[in-house]
Design a protein around this motif. Structure first.
Motif, PDB file in Angstrom:
ATOM      1  N   SER A 183       8.528 -10.304  21.921  1.00  0.00           N
ATOM      2  CA  SER A 183       7.376  -9.537  21.438  1.00  0.00           C
ATOM      3  C   SER A 183       7.663  -9.617  19.720  1.00  0.00           C
ATOM      4  N   PHE A 184       6.642  -9.836  19.085  1.00  0.00           N
ATOM      5  CA  PHE A 184       6.680  -9.730  17.736  1.00  0.00           C
ATOM      6  C   PHE A 184       6.780  -8.212  17.097  1.00  0.00           C
ATOM      7  N   GLY A 185       7.641  -8.094  16.288  1.00  0.00           N
ATOM      8  CA  GLY A 185       7.882  -6.699  15.695  1.00  0.00           C
ATOM      9  C   GLY A 185       7.335  -6.927  14.096  1.00  0.00           C
ATOM     10  N   THR A 186       6.050  -7.191  14.012  1.00  0.00           N
ATOM     11  CA  THR A 186       5.521  -7.679  12.596  1.00  0.00           C
ATOM     12  C   THR A 186       5.743  -6.716  11.583  1.00  0.00           C
ATOM     13  N   ASN A 187       5.856  -5.349  11.812  1.00  0.00           N
ATOM     14  CA  ASN A 187       6.209  -4.455  10.562  1.00  0.00           C
ATOM     15  C   ASN A 187       7.603  -4.842   9.938  1.00  0.00           C
ATOM     16  N   ASP A 188       8.434  -4.911  10.880  1.00  0.00           N
ATOM     17  CA  ASP A 188       9.934  -5.276  10.177  1.00  0.00           C
ATOM     18  C   ASP A 188       9.851  -6.970   9.890  1.00  0.00           C
ATOM     19  N   LEU A 189       9.132  -7.676  10.625  1.00  0.00           N
ATOM     20  CA  LEU A 189       9.223  -9.320  10.268  1.00  0.00           C
ATOM     21  C   LEU A 189       8.641  -9.432   8.972  1.00  0.00           C
ATOM     22  N   THR A 190       7.401  -8.547   8.805  1.00  0.00           N
ATOM     23  CA  THR A 190       7.062  -8.673   7.438  1.00  0.00           C
ATOM     24  C   THR A 190       7.873  -8.073   6.224  1.00  0.00           C
ATOM     25  N   GLN A 191       8.421  -6.967   6.395  1.00  0.00           N
ATOM     26  CA  GLN A 191       9.511  -6.441   5.578  1.00  0.00           C
ATOM     27  C   GLN A 191      10.773  -7.467   5.277  1.00  0.00           C
ATOM     28  N   THR A 192      11.401  -8.033   6.371  1.00  0.00           N
ATOM     29  CA  THR A 192      12.383  -8.951   6.173  1.00  0.00           C
ATOM     30  C   THR A 192      12.163 -10.418   5.435  1.00  0.00           C
ATOM     31  N   THR A 193      10.786 -10.855   5.866  1.00  0.00           N
ATOM     32  CA  THR A 193      10.215 -11.950   5.233  1.00  0.00           C
ATOM     33  C   THR A 193       9.993 -11.846   3.827  1.00  0.00           C
ATOM     34  N   PHE A 194       9.362 -10.785   3.663  1.00  0.00           N
ATOM     35  CA  PHE A 194       8.971 -10.636   1.789  1.00  0.00           C
ATOM     36  C   PHE A 194       9.938  -9.979   1.241  1.00  0.00           C
ATOM     37  N   GLY A 195      10.721  -9.329   1.751  1.00  0.00           N
ATOM     38  CA  GLY A 195      11.901  -8.601   1.000  1.00  0.00           C
ATOM     39  C   GLY A 195      11.243  -7.334   0.365  1.00  0.00           C
ATOM     40  N   ILE A 196      10.063  -6.743   1.045  1.00  0.00           N
ATOM     41  CA  ILE A 196       9.591  -5.586   0.501  1.00  0.00           C
ATOM     42  C   ILE A 196       9.507  -4.486   1.557  1.00  0.00           C
ATOM     43  N   SER A 197      10.139  -3.373   1.178  1.00  0.00           N
ATOM     44  CA  SER A 197       9.883  -2.277   2.141  1.00  0.00           C
ATOM     45  C   SER A 197       8.485  -1.718   2.255  1.00  0.00           C
ATOM     46  N   ARG A 198       7.939  -1.083   3.502  1.00  0.00           N
ATOM     47  CA  ARG A 198       6.891  -0.543   3.402  1.00  0.00           C
ATOM     48  C   ARG A 198       6.837   0.728   2.704  1.00  0.00           C
ATOM     49  N   ASP A 199       8.219   1.329   2.144  1.00  0.00           N
ATOM     50  CA  ASP A 199       8.093   2.452   1.193  1.00  0.00           C
ATOM     51  C   ASP A 199       7.840   1.873  -0.192  1.00  0.00           C
ATOM     52  N   ASP A 200       7.761   0.799  -0.353  1.00  0.00           N
ATOM     53  CA  ASP A 200       7.367   0.111  -1.871  1.00  0.00           C
ATOM     54  C   ASP A 200       5.912   0.033  -2.142  1.00  0.00           C
ATOM     55  N   VAL A 201       5.201   0.423  -1.169  1.00  0.00           N
ATOM     56  CA  VAL A 201       3.827   0.082  -0.997  1.00  0.00           C
ATOM     57  C   VAL A 201       3.059   0.887  -2.369  1.00  0.00           C
ATOM     58  N   GLY A 202       3.436   2.108  -2.723  1.00  0.00           N
ATOM     59  CA  GLY A 202       2.927   2.675  -3.806  1.00  0.00           C
ATOM     60  C   GLY A 202       3.533   2.049  -5.027  1.00  0.00           C
ATOM     61  N   THR A 203       4.348   1.073  -4.926  1.00  0.00           N
ATOM     62  CA  THR A 203       4.998   0.651  -6.471  1.00  0.00           C
ATOM     63  C   THR A 203       4.707  -1.073  -6.580  1.00  0.00           C
ATOM     64  N   VAL A 204       5.750  -1.764  -5.875  1.00  0.00           N
ATOM     65  CA  VAL A 204       5.576  -3.143  -6.034  1.00  0.00           C
ATOM     66  C   VAL A 204       4.607  -3.572  -5.415  1.00  0.00           C
ATOM     67  N   LEU A 205       4.074  -3.118  -4.302  1.00  0.00           N
ATOM     68  CA  LEU A 205       3.025  -3.870  -3.420  1.00  0.00           C
ATOM     69  C   LEU A 205       1.667  -3.587  -4.084  1.00  0.00           C
ATOM     70  N   GLN A 206       1.435  -2.209  -4.785  1.00  0.00           N
ATOM     71  CA  GLN A 206       0.294  -1.820  -5.232  1.00  0.00           C
ATOM     72  C   GLN A 206      -0.062  -2.926  -6.364  1.00  0.00           C
ATOM     73  N   SER A 207       1.198  -2.928  -7.211  1.00  0.00           N
ATOM     74  CA  SER A 207       0.943  -3.785  -8.492  1.00  0.00           C
ATOM     75  C   SER A 207       0.589  -5.122  -8.091  1.00  0.00           C
TER      76      SER A 207
END
Length: 961
Positions: free
Chosen positions: A798-822
């Protein structure tokens, strides 16, 4: 090599383009071309293709040199068809310059009307029309619109009004006029002079006088508007690729502001709010089209058109029937009446609420106007959320009315209920939402610049505008609650207040005050009102209504029934408690794809034993604490198995790092020390010991189970004891134990061995067995790359795509308001990868895992349990990968079911393309069938002619289950 065609002409009953050329001509260009081809009266013009927009941006935002000669040649054709001359002082041709993307982006890009006017051509226009007031009204409109769109004459501050509006309001006050139409010719002439002077004062340039210079500047400005702030925000909200670009359509002007025998309007062939089969729209007498859409005047209902223009109303009804029959979908029509003659300016698939989308699709399929498969494809999966939104509680509403809190009524533009703190600026709506507030955006009228604030608000409220205004269009598309045309409202933006004219006198509301808006009844109520579930929820979840008494539910269920027959992907739910499992089944879940056991530990009476286990100093102490947790977990699992009624349940062993379960506040630390008999110093030391610099990559998932195998053993025992208990009641159970964060075969071997050993022990103790499987989550890149060896041990992935996205991008979901938004704002990422699967990166890892896993074990069951499982684009990708199921939160299950069906149907269509049949003509062969269809479309309540039902085929599920 033949030159690429960049300009397509239309008019005079024929066109060089057609409705299938949206990618090149945009929606508007394709629509006017098609209407020309089918014999409707369309003002002539030409469309500059989206390819030119791409070249425009590559060339430094300048028109390619080879485009201008083509524009001049196309302009000559328009002159020939109209008998007018562009720039002529005797009989001037005026044009509109409009944008048109592949998909509708209402109001996001720019338009220029009445282009071609100057001090000479306005005299010719007045002479030819024998209406001096009309000519100068058009001229002042052109100066304001050109100044805004082309010359950038914007308000200097958000509290300020449009500079031309300020001058206009001042002029109306001076002449005692309430409406623009009441200004005399002399005042309109003064406005032109004052508008041009304002341009000179602010911009330091003279207003351009040469019509061709105006046209080139207008075309370039509309192309530039593809990249304005609001268009970028809209594309991001709706996942529209930036590289598509917009087409530009230049069209001969027809004038609705020529007097009392002229007008303009917008209409829908069906009701876009609730889907009823009725002609729905609005018009204004002696006005231009922007007056309706901008909402600066509240228009009349289209049903009142016959009293004013009976012949025009008949012609418009004919056009309604013809367009809906031709397109086989609800159409959004723009029209102008010029001195008693009807012109159609645009047709496109109309924006509609989710409620309307479902009703229109189902009713058209029931009437055999479209197939059931087409009906399934017609509804945006995300729009199903509209049918699940709450409504106001009747008792609470009546109580508010009795208390005198019903403030005003307006036009119900976006159904549903919303309550929030009132704000008056789009930027404030964004900022307040970011800090956790619910807001309602209230304005004189909304404009495309407000798009981000409108997205942030629970709903919006306007004083001006009708059911086809910008606010109403956006509400239907976004699924927002909205009331428009609430004339009792007035605003003081500088003071940040809204005044409501009530029967008891004026009521002043300040920024931050709570209001409730009912987008179904059109009522504005002071304060926050209690809500109740929607009709669909009352049937499915609350069980307070019978399906037979709920027509909205019946259509919802019928559409999803058709979808279920078409899809191959199964749908499961992410659910952690028995009550969530019950809701999941009601929404059509075929199993649970993710039961997060750590969520159970936060229930009442459970966090204490969990914390005792964490601070334990010895194995004996840890086992004692786990023994307290065992019956609690067993009870939860048994409840879930019962609720799921034999459907598979995937249970993930504990995943988060242990420090997340420990208190951080002094009182919590003191309580934990008291409960465990340990000192506060010891508890604090344990908390510090467990603290991780990066818990995302730390001591969690299978790593915890390897360090503390007794935790895995306790959870496995709870699962299998619960399964045996429920099976003994005569119910089927299908437990699937999922080990998280596996990146190596040996990790899974270690944990699977513990699970299987416990299972055998429980079966021996109970004297019974149940079928079960052990699998893993693929949520780190190494797990995907090493899927082949891991599949030797796993029964499923079963793909856990939340964590797979974090570990692939090296971006935490907690960074949405900073890095990701930019990154999103700068266009580095087109969409948020935590919302929609990144197919190029994360998607390729998923593809690799599927290929390698099934190379090892061909029948390996594979699903997805990250929140991507409820995103339509991600569901389609999962279908393409050949996954067996998607899993998402319970309330997103309808979206997943419909998206899975659409993915299957699109795949079938791509494999077996069928040219769509053209509607039969009304005479000759097939005439009776066409007439029956026409009657069913055009006249509410008329039953379609009976026809033999054709055999339908549907996709069969693949052999793999």
């Amino acid at each position: 090599m033949a030159a690429v065609k960049r300009i397509y002409s239309f008019g005079g009953g024929k066109a060089e383009g057609n409705r299938d050329m949206k990618d090149l001509l945009g929606g508007k260009g394709a629509g006017v071309a098609e209407m020309s081809n089918i014999g409707l009266l369309v003002p002539p013009g030409f469309t500059i293709t989206t390819d030119v927009c791409v070249a425009f941006y590559k060339g430094g935002k300048k028109l390619p040199k080879d485009v201008l000669p083509g524009v001049e040649a196309a302009l000559r054709k328009v002159e020939a068809l109209t008998g007018k001359g562009f720039g002529s002082a005797d009989d001037p041709l005026l044009v509109s310059v409009r944008s048109g993307a592949r998909v509708s982006m209402p109001g996001m890009m720019d338009t220029v009307l009445n282009l071609g006017l100057n001090d000479r051509t306005v005299v010719g226009l007045a002479k030819r029309s024998q209406n001096e007031r009309f000519a100068w009204d058009s001229y002042r409109r052109f100066c304001a619109m050109f100044g805004d769109v082309v010359l950038g004459m914007k308000p200097e501050r958000k509290e300020d009004r449009d500079p031309f509006e300020v001058i206009l309001e001042r002029k109306k006050r001076a002449h005692g006029a309430k409406l623009d139409a009441e200004l005399p010719v002399s005042a309109l002439k003064e406005l032109v002079v004052e508008f041009k002077a304002e341009v000179k004062r602010r911009k330091g340039i003279d207003f351009p006088d040469d019509p061709m210079q105006q046209l080139v500047a207008g075309i370039e400005a509309v192309f530039r508007s593809w990249d304005n702030e609001r268009a970028i925000a809209y594309r991001r909200l709706n996942a529209i690729p930036a590289e598509w670009g917009t087409a530009v359509t230049v069209q001969a002007m027809v004038f609705g502001n020529m007097g009392e025998d002229s007008g303009t309007g917008v209409a829908f062939t069906r009701n876009p709010a609730d889907g009823r089969n009725e002609f729905y729209g609005e018009f204004l007498v002696n006005a231009q089209g922007e007056d309706v859409v901008a909402g600066i005047r509240t228009p009349q209902k289209i049903s009142e058109l016959a009293a004013r223009f009976p012949e025009i109303a008949r012609q418009l009804e004919d056009a309604r029937a013809k367009l809906e029959r031709h397109y086989r979908d609800m159409q959004d029509i723009e029209f102008t009446i010029e001195r008693g003659r009807l012109y159609l300016l645009q047709t496109r698939s109309g924006k509609r609420t989710g409620l309307a989308a479902v009703r229109i699709a189902v009713e058209m399929a029931d009437a055999r106007l479209i197939s059931r498969e087409e009906a399934v494809l017609r509804v945006d999966p995300a729009a199903l959320n509209h049918l699940l939104r709450p409504i106001f509680d009747d008792a609470a509403r009546l109580r508010a009315v009795d208390e005198g809190r019903l403030l005003a009524r307006g036009l119900p533009a976006g159904p549903g209920a919303a309550a929030g703190r009132v704000v008056f600026f789009a930027e404030d709506a964004e900022a307040w939402k970011a800090r956790g507030e619910q807001v309602v955006l209230a304005r004189h009228e909304t404009s495309p610049e407000d798009i981000r604030g409108m997205n942030a608000a629970q709903g919006f409220l306007t004083a001006f505008g009708g059911m086809t205004s910008h606010a109403a269009l956006v509400a239907r598309q976004m699924g927002k609650v909205a009331i428009v045309g609430c004339e009792a409202l007035s605003f003081d933006y500088h003071a940040r207040t809204m005044t409501v004219a009530t029967a008891r006198g004026p009521k002043v509301l300040r920024e931050g005050d709570w209001i409730s808006i009912d987008g179904t009844a059109g009522e504005v109520i002071e304060g926050s009102l209690a809500t109740t579930p929607s009709e669909v929820m009352q049937v499915l979840i609350e069980k307070t209504r019978e399906p037979s008494s709920a027509p909205v539910y019946q259509q919802f269920a019928k559409l999803l029934g058709w979808a279920d027959r078409a899809r191959r992907l199964k749908v499961r739910a992410n659910a952690d408690q028995p009550d969530q499992a019950t809701v999941s089944v009601a929404f059509g879940a075929q199993g649970i794809g993710l039961c997060r056991t750590e969520h159970m530990f936060f229930g009442e009476g459970k966090i204490g034993p969990m914390r005792e286990m964490i601070v334990a100093e010895t194995l004996a102490e840890r086992r004692a604490a786990l023994a307290k947790l065992l019956p609690l977990q067993r009870e939860d699992f048994a409840g879930i198995f019962r609720a799921m009624g034999g459907r598979p349940v995937t249970i993930r062993t504990i995943d988060p790092p242990l420090h997340e379960f420990l208190p951080q506040d002094p009182d919590g630390i003191t309580e934990l020390a008291r409960a465990t008999g340990k000192s506060e110093v010891h508890v604090r030391a344990r908390i510090d010991e467990l603290h991780e610099a990066n818990p995302m990559l730390g001591h969690r998932g299978c790593r915890l189970g390897i360090s503390y195998p007794e935790i895995t053993e306790m959870q496995a025992r709870a699962i299998f004891e619960a399964a045996c208990e429920v099976a003994a009641e005569g119910l089927e159970v299908q437990p699937e134990v999922m080990i998280p964060l596996v990146g190596a075969k040996k990790e899974l071997e270690h944990q699977a061995a513990r699970v299987r050993a416990v299972a055998e022990a429980v079966f021996a103790e109970r004297g019974a067995r149940v079928r079960y499987t052990v699998g893993t989550m693929i949520e780190v890149p190494r797990g995907a790359v090493c899927a082949g060896p891991i599949a030797e041990v796993a029964d499923f992935f079963s793909f856990g795509t939340n964590d797979l996205t974090q570990t692939t991008f090296g971006i935490s979901r907690d960074d949405v308001g900073t890095v990701l938004q930019s990154y999103l704002e700068n266009g580095i990422y087109e969409v948020d990868p935590f919302v929609t699967i990144d197919r190029e990166g994360v998607g390729e890892l998923m593809r690799l895992a599927v290929e390698r896993g099934r190379r090892t074990k061909p029948n390996l069951k594979i699903g997805i349990c990250g929140e991507h499982g409820g995103d339509p684009s991600s569901v389609e990708f999962c279908h393409q990968l050949g996954l067996d199921y998607v899993s998402c939160s319970p309330y997103r299950l309808p979206i997943a079911r419909l998206a899975a069906a659409q993915a299957a149907l699109r795949e079938q269509a791509a494999a077996h393309p069928v040219k769509p049949a053209r509607p039969a003509k009304a005479n000759g062969r097939g005439g009776e069938k066409a007439r029956a269809t026409n009657r069913a479309l055009a006249v509410p309540g008329v039953k379609p002619a009976k026809e033999p039902r054709k055999k339908r085929t549907r996709a069969r599920p693949q052999a793999r289950a």
